[in-house]
Design a protein around this motif. Structure first.
Motif, mmCIF file in Angstrom:
data_model
loop_
_atom_site.group_PDB
_atom_site.id
_atom_site.type_symbol
_atom_site.label_atom_id
_atom_site.label_comp_id
_atom_site.label_asym_id
_atom_site.label_seq_id
_atom_site.Cartn_x
_atom_site.Cartn_y
_atom_site.Cartn_z
ATOM 1 N N ARG A 6 0.850 -1.185 0.000
ATOM 2 C CA ARG A 6 0.000 0.000 0.000
ATOM 3 C C ARG A 6 0.894 1.247 0.000
ATOM 4 N NH1 ARG A 6 -2.900 -1.103 5.625
ATOM 5 N NH2 ARG A 6 -2.226 -3.185 5.150
ATOM 6 N N SER A 11 -0.263 0.529 -6.256
ATOM 7 C CA SER A 11 -1.209 0.255 -5.189
ATOM 8 C C SER A 11 -1.983 1.516 -4.817
ATOM 9 C CB SER A 11 -0.451 -0.263 -3.962
ATOM 10 O OG SER A 11 -1.334 -0.612 -2.942
ATOM 11 N N ASP A 12 -3.038 1.304 -4.025
ATOM 12 C CA ASP A 12 -3.802 2.446 -3.515
ATOM 13 C C ASP A 12 -2.906 3.333 -2.670
ATOM 14 O OD1 ASP A 12 -6.064 1.375 -4.656
ATOM 15 O OD2 ASP A 12 -6.770 0.446 -2.809
#
Length: 176
Positions: A6, A11-12
């Motif tokens: 993350r 990724s977010d």
């Protein structure tokens, strides 16, 4: 399986400042996903980690018996140690202890570990790999150590000698 933590890569975006435990959770979640796949032999799982990924991979391998072997490229022995490498004594004061690779290697038991590090690594100094090897040996972990003379943090993966050694190690570690 290659994944982004993350807040890294595709990724977010992380919600607030990243936490070390979150990155370990992401690594463990990737292993959980891998183990759900029908095209994966759950008895032949190895973790290959590079730099930060090596440290997080070692932490997960120490916790998860599904991991049969670990290849560690240019990882650091302790969080405080690498912080001090970058910011001197203040780095050591500002970073929390815990989840150190030097402790994780000692918990691998009889699962083999390969450590690969370049002697001219300007990101994670070579001495970290020697400390990891010493901790693994003291705990009785089967460890292979590959010192890449003149290697930098970014040249390990492209060296054909290193590639061949890693393939040989993984074949031996994961054979049925």
């Amino acid at each position: 399986l290659l994944f982004d933590y993350r807040g890294f890569g595709d990724s977010d975006k992380a919600q607030g400042p990243l936490r070390r435990r979150w990155l370990v959770e992401d690594t463990s979640a990737a292993l959980d996903y891998l183990l759900t796949r029908n095209d994966v032999d759950p008895n032949r799982i190895a973790i290959f980690g590079y730099s930060l990924g090596a440290v997080l991979g070692l932490d997960v391998a120490a916790q998860r018996k599904e991991v049969r072997a670990v290849v560690e490229y240019a990882g650091f022995a302790t969080w405080k140690g690498v912080a001090a490498d970058k910011a001197g004594w203040i780095g050591r004061l500002l970073i929390a202890s815990g989840d150190d690779a030097v402790d994780a290697v000692a918990r691998l038991g009889n699962r083999p570990l390969m450590i690969v590090h370049g002697t001219h690594d300007g990101i994670v100094p070579y001495r970290h790999s020697k400390r990891l090897r010493k901790a693994a040996q003291a705990a009785g972990v089967p460890v292979e150590f590959l010192r890449m003379e003149g290697g930098t943090h970014f040249t390990l993966g492209s060296d054909p000698v290193v590639q061949a050694a890693v393939i040989k190690f993984l074949h031996a570690a994961l054979e049925e």
